[in-house]
Design a protein around this motif. Sequence first.
Motif, short mmCIF file in Angstrom:
data_model
loop_
_atom_site.label_atom_id
_atom_site.label_comp_id
_atom_site.label_asym_id
_atom_site.label_seq_id
_atom_site.Cartn_x
_atom_site.Cartn_y
_atom_site.Cartn_z
N ARG A 143 -87.15 18.42 10.69
CA ARG A 143 -86.58 17.20 10.09
C ARG A 143 -85.07 17.35 9.85
NH1 ARG A 143 -89.98 15.00 5.19
NH2 ARG A 143 -88.40 13.37 5.42
N THR A 144 -84.41 17.94 10.81
CA THR A 144 -82.96 18.09 10.73
C THR A 144 -82.27 17.18 11.75
OG1 THR A 144 -81.11 19.65 10.93
CG2 THR A 144 -82.99 20.05 12.36
N ARG A 145 -81.08 16.72 11.39
CA ARG A 145 -80.28 15.94 12.32
C ARG A 145 -79.49 16.84 13.27
NH1 ARG A 145 -77.22 12.01 10.13
NH2 ARG A 145 -78.43 11.98 8.21
N HIS A 146 -79.44 18.11 12.99
CA HIS A 146 -78.54 18.99 13.73
C HIS A 146 -79.22 19.61 14.95
CE1 HIS A 146 -75.88 19.29 9.96
NE2 HIS A 146 -75.28 18.57 10.88
N ILE A 147 -79.11 18.89 16.05
CA ILE A 147 -79.55 19.42 17.34
C ILE A 147 -78.57 18.96 18.41
CG2 ILE A 147 -81.17 17.47 17.57
CD1 ILE A 147 -82.79 19.28 19.52
N PRO A 393 -84.68 11.93 11.21
CA PRO A 393 -83.28 12.07 10.80
C PRO A 393 -82.37 11.25 11.70
CG PRO A 393 -84.00 14.04 11.96
CD PRO A 393 -85.22 13.18 11.79
N GLY A 394 -81.12 11.13 11.28
CA GLY A 394 -80.16 10.34 12.04
C GLY A 394 -79.40 11.17 13.05
N LYS A 395 -78.28 10.63 13.48
CA LYS A 395 -77.44 11.26 14.50
C LYS A 395 -76.80 12.54 13.97
CE LYS A 395 -73.21 10.21 17.12
NZ LYS A 395 -72.20 9.16 17.40
N GLY A 396 -76.81 13.57 14.81
CA GLY A 396 -76.15 14.82 14.46
C GLY A 396 -74.75 14.90 15.03
N VAL A 397 -74.30 16.11 15.29
CA VAL A 397 -72.96 16.33 15.84
C VAL A 397 -73.07 17.14 17.12
CG1 VAL A 397 -71.85 16.21 13.58
CG2 VAL A 397 -72.59 18.43 14.46
N SER A 398 -71.95 17.24 17.85
CA SER A 398 -71.95 17.93 19.13
C SER A 398 -72.09 19.44 18.95
CB SER A 398 -70.65 17.62 19.87
OG SER A 398 -69.56 18.27 19.25
N ALA A 399 -72.29 20.13 20.07
CA ALA A 399 -72.56 21.57 20.04
C ALA A 399 -71.43 22.34 19.36
CB ALA A 399 -72.76 22.08 21.46
N TYR A 400 -70.18 22.05 19.74
CA TYR A 400 -69.09 22.79 19.12
C TYR A 400 -68.94 22.42 17.65
CZ TYR A 400 -64.68 25.07 18.21
OH TYR A 400 -63.71 25.89 17.67
N PRO A 693 -62.46 12.61 22.31
CA PRO A 693 -62.91 11.75 21.19
C PRO A 693 -64.12 10.90 21.52
CG PRO A 693 -60.87 10.92 22.15
CD PRO A 693 -61.11 12.26 22.76
N ALA A 694 -64.37 10.62 22.81
CA ALA A 694 -65.49 9.76 23.18
C ALA A 694 -66.80 10.52 23.30
CB ALA A 694 -65.19 9.04 24.49
N CYS A 695 -66.76 11.75 23.85
CA CYS A 695 -68.01 12.46 24.14
C CYS A 695 -68.08 13.84 23.51
CB CYS A 695 -68.19 12.58 25.65
SG CYS A 695 -67.00 13.72 26.42
N ARG A 696 -67.00 14.30 22.88
CA ARG A 696 -66.93 15.59 22.20
C ARG A 696 -67.00 16.77 23.17
NH1 ARG A 696 -64.22 13.83 18.78
NH2 ARG A 696 -64.62 15.48 17.24
N MET A 697 -66.57 16.54 24.39
CA MET A 697 -66.45 17.62 25.37
C MET A 697 -65.21 18.44 25.07
SD MET A 697 -67.15 19.09 28.45
CE MET A 697 -67.90 18.02 29.69
#
Length: 712
Positions: A143-147, A393-400, A693-697
């Motif tokens: 139940r985490t957003r962080h993936i 859960p909601g939206k997480g963040v990118s890998a970095y 800024p658009a895709c967090r690459m």
Amino acid sequence: MTELMLKYFRSKQQEVQKEEVYDSQCPFCSMQCKMQLIEQTVVSRKTYKTIGKDNPTTGGRLCIKGNNAHQHALSSERVKHPLMKVDGEFVPVSWREALERIRQEFTSIQQEDGLDALSVYGSASVTNEEAYLLGKFARVALRTRHIDYNGRLCMASAATGANQSFGMDRGFTNSLDEIPYTRTIILAGTNIAECQPTILPYFEEAKDNGAYIIAVDPRETATTEMADLHLKNKPGSDVALVNGLLKIIIEERLTDETFIKERVHGFEEVKESLASFDLEECAQITGVSKEQLYQAAVIFGQEATGMIFTARGIEQQTDGTAAVRGYINILLATGNIGRPYSGYGAITGQGNGQGAREHGQKADQLPGYRSIENKADREYIAGIWGVSEEDLPGKGVSAYEMVERIDEGTITGMFLMCSNPLISQPNANFVEKALKKLKFLVVADMFVSETAKLADMILPASSYLEDQGTMTNVEGRVTLREAKRPLPGEVRNDWQIICDMAEVLGKGKYFPYRSAEEIFEELRIASRGGKADYYGITYQKLRENSGVLWPCPDESHKGTQRLFESSFAHLDGKAEMAVISHVPEVPKETPTDEFPLFLTTGRVMSQYLTGEQTRRSASLAARDFESFVEIHPDTAKKYQLKDRALVRVQSKRGSVVVRSRCSDKIRKDTVFVPFHWTQTQNVNQLVANDLDPACRMPGLKLTAVNISPAQD
């Protein structure tokens, strides 16, 4: 010799020789070549041979990596038992002990730090079934957003650009079979001859049929040698280059006015934005002459059909999404999309780079390419999973950004599967510092990678010969990877590891699967009606057809060869052109007196990603046993460097020592270092942590550096 004696010798031969044949697919690039491993036993000695197997994508072709893939799978260095770190050393433990320790630590972390303190870091090398399970595991079991996953470093720019422009992303809008019949091709930032060698015959056939090929790359490569025109641009100047090409196409009246009027939004805004863009300035920014810009633009615009392919060279930039959208702008302006022999292709890097991002291990996605922020999508998937929509859960963040959360203390535990971020992520020294802060790190991998060395627990993952499941290749073709070789030691299938962890965490009822096919049957339903619709695909259908191109909405459907023939995937059916600026929103590093050269990175044919698997192959390691820096002879002379000598390459963030390779095939203001090596040769230590800024690459392909002789 009598018949009796012949029978005797034949029986003796049968006693001492046995042959096993294992069907599988190459575990490396996105071509996903079909293969067979032939294992022969003579007396007590085993010998191995890999042969290609006919298939619609590569017709039985294999490259050097595929031919030797079995060497890492059979390596004596494989992790074959759970390993737990005790007093700084790894010791073998039972699965029961390993899972109980994970339960204790993960439960403690969430009780102390909250649900989102746990994270999941996935992979684009796992099967679709395992990518699906990782997303479900994070959101249902933890139940985490962080993936998020390592495909963020591979396909994020192309996927975001295609979604914004077309309304959906399948990598290739056409099948590979159309490439030989197109009239003109742009290859932007891709070295297919080394990165995806078995795709090359499609382009060679196109050339034989008279196609004009334009390559965009700061280096001369085996791919640019095939091209009719090579635009040898400065690293990081791709948006300016593509804007210059489009300006010429518009001014030379090479646009398809009917197509634009009927099927495209935003053309007039783009046209107006380019009116003031000076081509002299474009030539100065890119290092490509006006004459070459005109040559490329006019030829592409005049031909009846055209295709554009992009890859990491333009995508691993802080304006990678903008560059992708710029090339798509050209296709939309010329009407080269949605019809035969015309379209866009993002040449995926990792084996399942396409499928891995479609079914839920990306921070903002649910299965079927659904959005985790869309209530209807959430309700549909929650219903499939048997949970409440409010509990997802909601939206997480990118890998970095997950690494940054670790450094901040927001994330304190992680489950990482089949990835090596300590080598693949930018600003690698920071990544190492952050990962060491985790309270508990679990890594599932075949080897003790650089990242796994930091783990508290290593779980033995399965290889491509042992782990059955579906993969989605470069053209969006879903394939079934057969994998029937017995699991060695106490190794478990990757999907089984996820299910076992869910079980010990008390969520086993949501993960009752007994085979990969059972997982796929649920994935089919979860993807139904989504943009990436696999509902009409079954294991039987994949076996009968050697793969199916999605979307495939029902079992009578044969798959979709070509996208966007009548409409795009936006609600109104039209595509969106975008105004893009050659001045990036996130400033890029530029050469200075202290760091006067551009550094760009890439691959070599014999190695793959962080090299964790290919360096375990004696045949592959022997071809490229160390990293190198490619440098122009005049540049080497200027900095007093000899060919084949050790060189220190330094940025603001650190330095690496690699051996020089002088070559007049690279720009004088640019050096190139491959990214497959570790420790003092890990080039990603030099790269900044700036993100698109658009895709967090991360901007992996451009760093300002200096070079000097390495001191003993």
